[in-house]
Design a protein around this motif. Structure first.
Motif, short mmCIF file in Angstrom:
data_model
loop_
_atom_site.label_atom_id
_atom_site.label_comp_id
_atom_site.label_asym_id
_atom_site.label_seq_id
_atom_site.Cartn_x
_atom_site.Cartn_y
_atom_site.Cartn_z
N CYS A 95 121.83 28.15 20.22
CA CYS A 95 121.23 27.52 19.04
C CYS A 95 120.87 26.06 19.31
O CYS A 95 119.78 25.60 18.96
N PHE A 96 121.79 25.31 19.94
CA PHE A 96 121.51 23.92 20.25
C PHE A 96 120.37 23.79 21.25
O PHE A 96 119.52 22.91 21.12
N ARG A 143 111.46 11.83 29.35
CA ARG A 143 111.48 12.55 30.63
C ARG A 143 112.88 13.12 30.92
O ARG A 143 113.02 14.23 31.42
N PHE A 144 113.87 12.33 30.58
CA PHE A 144 115.24 12.81 30.75
C PHE A 144 115.50 14.02 29.85
O PHE A 144 116.13 15.00 30.27
N ASP A 145 115.02 13.96 28.61
CA ASP A 145 115.14 15.11 27.70
C ASP A 145 114.41 16.33 28.26
O ASP A 145 114.90 17.45 28.15
N THR A 153 114.82 22.38 22.30
CA THR A 153 113.50 22.81 22.78
C THR A 153 112.44 22.58 21.71
O THR A 153 111.36 22.07 22.01
N VAL A 154 112.75 22.93 20.47
CA VAL A 154 111.80 22.72 19.38
C VAL A 154 111.54 21.22 19.19
O VAL A 154 110.39 20.79 19.00
N GLU A 155 112.59 20.42 19.27
CA GLU A 155 112.43 18.97 19.14
C GLU A 155 111.52 18.41 20.22
O GLU A 155 110.62 17.62 19.95
N SER A 181 114.59 21.65 30.17
CA SER A 181 114.11 22.64 31.15
C SER A 181 115.27 23.19 31.97
O SER A 181 115.31 24.39 32.27
N PHE A 182 116.23 22.34 32.31
CA PHE A 182 117.40 22.83 33.04
C PHE A 182 118.21 23.79 32.18
O PHE A 182 118.72 24.81 32.66
N GLY A 183 118.34 23.47 30.88
CA GLY A 183 119.06 24.36 29.98
C GLY A 183 118.37 25.70 29.82
O GLY A 183 119.03 26.75 29.80
#
Length: 132
Positions: free
Chosen positions: A17-18, A44-46, A23-25, A51-53
């Motif tokens: 869920c998180f 960029r960090f986000d 991803t939506v954010e 993407s890693f998640g």
């Protein structure tokens, strides 16, 4: 918990869920103004974290039987970098944090002020009752 044999379904569901919310954010942020947003190092960090998640939570479990994937599973430890996202939010709300600290430091003064007001009101209430 997994080593103790406890059920971790709720933790896995919360993690999904998180990740979906992050991803939506990120997608909403990129759709707003992609060119100026990409220049921000925090965005960029986000992007890296999301993407890693997505890779570690949604793609790797599907292709888990491929032998090369086991080395990528070691990168799951990098998920701890998500804590840096929380630190970023605390830095943005520095003024709010200063207000909270100010209230916490002045709490004893406010308690003594309320106590003094209560004593003064009690004394005047007693005087009023004596005069009536």
């Amino acid at each position: 918990w997994r080593t103790e044999g406890k059920n971790t379904d709720i933790c896995t569901t919360l993690e999904h869920c998180f990740l979906a919310a992050y991803t939506v954010e990120l997608i909403m942020r990129l759709l707003e103004d992609c060119h100026s947003v990409i220049r921000d190092p925090w965005v960029r960090f986000d992007c890296f974290l999301v993407s890693f998640g997505v890779v570690s939570q949604w793609i790797l479990p599907i292709v888990h039987n491929v032998p090369e994937v086991h080395t990528l599973l070691m990168l799951r430890c990098a998920r701890l970098l998500r804590l840096a996202k929380t630190v970023r939010f605390l830095m943005r709300f520095r003024e709010l944090w200063m207000l909270v600290q100010g209230l916490a430091h002045s709490a004893s003064t406010m308690v003594y002020t309320i106590l003094l007001l209560f004593v003064v009101l009690y004394i005047f209430a007693c005087l009023i009752l004596q005069l009536l």
